[in-house]
Design a protein around this motif. Structure first.
Motif, short mmCIF file in Angstrom:
data_model
loop_
_atom_site.label_atom_id
_atom_site.label_comp_id
_atom_site.label_asym_id
_atom_site.label_seq_id
_atom_site.Cartn_x
_atom_site.Cartn_y
_atom_site.Cartn_z
N LEU A 47 0.82 -1.21 0.00
CA LEU A 47 0.00 0.00 0.00
C LEU A 47 0.86 1.26 0.00
N VAL A 48 1.84 1.31 0.88
CA VAL A 48 2.69 2.50 0.98
C VAL A 48 3.53 2.67 -0.28
N ARG A 49 4.05 1.60 -0.83
CA ARG A 49 4.83 1.72 -2.07
C ARG A 49 3.98 2.18 -3.23
N GLU A 50 2.74 1.69 -3.32
CA GLU A 50 1.84 2.13 -4.38
C GLU A 50 1.45 3.59 -4.16
N ALA A 51 1.21 3.98 -2.92
CA ALA A 51 0.90 5.38 -2.62
C ALA A 51 2.07 6.28 -3.00
N THR A 52 3.28 5.82 -2.75
CA THR A 52 4.48 6.57 -3.13
C THR A 52 4.55 6.74 -4.64
N PRO A 84 6.80 5.42 17.41
CA PRO A 84 8.14 4.83 17.39
C PRO A 84 8.19 3.36 16.98
N HIS A 85 7.20 2.55 17.37
CA HIS A 85 7.25 1.12 17.04
C HIS A 85 7.11 0.86 15.54
N LEU A 86 6.76 1.88 14.75
CA LEU A 86 6.64 1.72 13.30
C LEU A 86 7.86 2.23 12.54
N THR A 87 8.89 2.63 13.26
CA THR A 87 10.10 3.17 12.62
C THR A 87 10.68 2.19 11.60
N GLY A 88 10.86 0.94 11.98
CA GLY A 88 11.44 -0.05 11.07
C GLY A 88 10.60 -0.24 9.82
N CYS A 127 10.21 1.12 3.97
CA CYS A 127 9.45 1.67 2.84
C CYS A 127 10.18 2.85 2.19
N GLY A 128 11.35 3.22 2.72
CA GLY A 128 12.15 4.26 2.10
C GLY A 128 12.15 5.60 2.79
N PHE A 129 11.41 5.75 3.88
CA PHE A 129 11.37 7.03 4.59
C PHE A 129 12.61 7.20 5.45
N ARG A 130 13.08 8.42 5.52
CA ARG A 130 14.25 8.77 6.34
C ARG A 130 13.82 9.72 7.44
#
Length: 128
Positions: free
Chosen positions: A84-89, A106-110, A115-118
């Motif tokens: 979903l996130v890659r398609e949204a990107t 914080p638990h979603l950092t990984g 998904c490519g976010f910095r």
């Protein structure tokens, strides 16, 4: 593997059911006005049932924002949120966004790093 649909405009009942299951709290809101102003939104469907969702809000210019990434608990750990996130990107880039932002716990950092976010520094004011 669920089918991804771009801008599917799910019903209020479909989104409320998914958000209630995914977030563990009752949701009962009509998202139609929000989605009609979004740059894009992506739904994941398994046998015509909404099992995942992400919204791409935007500022009307070059900044877009990932919101409401959700996958039904019965469908987690299958790569649906990543898809979903890659398609949204991809769609945000295709529709002219130059920056894609996301806020997360914080638990979603990984997950979001994968998904490519910095990381960036940002500010926040709690209004309510």
């Amino acid at each position: 593997m669920p089918e991804l649909r771009i801008d599917p405009f799910p019903s209020a009942a479909e989104l409320s059911a998914l958000f209630s299951a995914a977030w563990g709290t009752p949701h009962n809101r009509d998202f139609t006005p929000i989605l009609s102003r979004s740059l894009a939104h992506i739904g994941a469907y398994q046998d015509d049932r909404l099992v995942g969702f992400v919204n791409v809000a935007w500022d009307g210019g070059i900044h877009a924002f990932i919101l409401d990434t959700s996958v039904h608990p019965e469908m987690r750990r299958q790569g649906i949120a990543t898809r979903l996130v890659r398609e949204a990107t991809r769609v945000a880039r295709e529709r002219g966004a130059e920056w894609l932002h996301v806020d997360f716990e914080p638990h979603l950092t990984g997950f979001y790093r994968a998904c490519g976010f910095r990381p960036t520094k940002a500010g926040l004011i709690k209004l309510v």
